[in-house]
Motif scaffolding. Sequence first.
Motif, short mmCIF file in Angstrom:
data_model
loop_
_atom_site.label_atom_id
_atom_site.label_comp_id
_atom_site.label_asym_id
_atom_site.label_seq_id
_atom_site.Cartn_x
_atom_site.Cartn_y
_atom_site.Cartn_z
N ASP A 49 45.75 36.85 40.28
CA ASP A 49 45.06 35.85 40.44
C ASP A 49 44.48 36.03 41.95
O ASP A 49 43.26 35.97 42.04
CB ASP A 49 45.91 34.38 40.41
CG ASP A 49 46.13 34.15 38.87
OD1 ASP A 49 45.40 34.60 38.19
OD2 ASP A 49 47.14 33.21 38.80
N ASP A 50 45.20 36.48 42.85
CA ASP A 50 44.66 36.66 44.34
C ASP A 50 43.74 37.82 44.37
O ASP A 50 42.68 37.59 44.88
CB ASP A 50 45.85 36.90 45.29
CG ASP A 50 46.72 35.83 45.53
OD1 ASP A 50 46.36 34.87 45.25
OD2 ASP A 50 47.71 36.06 45.66
N HIS A 51 44.05 38.82 43.55
CA HIS A 51 42.83 39.99 43.29
C HIS A 51 41.76 39.62 42.66
O HIS A 51 40.76 40.00 43.06
CB HIS A 51 43.66 41.33 42.56
CG HIS A 51 44.68 41.98 43.34
ND1 HIS A 51 44.28 42.78 44.12
CD2 HIS A 51 46.10 42.14 43.29
CE1 HIS A 51 45.58 43.24 44.98
NE2 HIS A 51 46.66 42.71 44.07
N ILE A 52 41.71 38.90 41.49
CA ILE A 52 40.81 38.44 40.91
C ILE A 52 39.65 37.59 41.80
O ILE A 52 38.63 37.75 42.17
CB ILE A 52 40.99 37.54 39.80
CG1 ILE A 52 41.62 38.35 38.62
CG2 ILE A 52 39.91 36.86 39.09
CD1 ILE A 52 42.30 38.13 37.36
N SER A 53 40.46 36.50 42.73
CA SER A 53 39.84 35.80 43.57
C SER A 53 39.14 36.63 44.83
O SER A 53 37.77 36.45 45.28
CB SER A 53 40.86 34.80 44.15
OG SER A 53 40.21 33.95 45.27
N LEU A 54 39.63 37.88 45.16
CA LEU A 54 39.29 38.64 46.25
C LEU A 54 37.93 39.40 45.63
O LEU A 54 36.89 39.71 46.15
CB LEU A 54 40.37 39.72 46.86
CG LEU A 54 41.17 38.83 47.82
CD1 LEU A 54 42.47 39.90 47.89
CD2 LEU A 54 40.72 38.46 48.93
N LEU A 55 37.87 39.62 44.41
CA LEU A 55 36.75 40.39 43.71
C LEU A 55 35.68 39.59 43.61
O LEU A 55 34.48 40.02 43.76
CB LEU A 55 37.14 41.10 42.24
CG LEU A 55 38.22 42.28 42.37
CD1 LEU A 55 38.77 42.61 40.98
CD2 LEU A 55 37.46 43.45 42.85
N HIS A 56 36.03 38.29 42.97
CA HIS A 56 34.87 37.37 43.18
C HIS A 56 33.87 37.37 44.53
O HIS A 56 32.92 37.23 44.68
CB HIS A 56 35.27 36.06 42.66
CG HIS A 56 35.41 35.94 41.14
ND1 HIS A 56 34.43 36.04 40.55
CD2 HIS A 56 36.34 35.77 40.47
CE1 HIS A 56 35.20 36.06 39.11
NE2 HIS A 56 36.35 35.65 39.25
N GLU A 57 35.04 37.09 45.69
CA GLU A 57 34.19 36.99 46.87
C GLU A 57 33.74 38.45 47.37
O GLU A 57 32.69 38.29 47.70
CB GLU A 57 35.56 36.74 47.99
CG GLU A 57 35.18 36.63 49.34
CD GLU A 57 36.19 36.20 50.34
OE1 GLU A 57 35.76 36.39 51.54
OE2 GLU A 57 37.22 35.81 49.71
#
Length: 82
Positions: A49-57
């Motif tokens: 979930d953290d990786h996905i959030s960072l990819l969106h950012e």
Amino acid sequence: MPTPKFGQANETNEESLRLEIQELKQKRDTLDQEISQLMAEGYVVSELDDHISLLHEYNDIKDVGQMLMGKLAFPSQPKNTP
């Protein structure tokens, strides 16, 4: 092409729903297997979930950068005013 009677249409609809349910169950089972495999490899859901959030950012920042590069490459022409 003859139109199916109400009872026939209802049976066809039920059969298509059964097939769709079966396909969804198979997809769920496949996803469960993939999740189990990822967890066995040491992945943690919260980390994903953290990786996905960072990819969106990252993608948002990249989009802004591309927009700015486009403005630098093609500056708007000043209007000629008399």
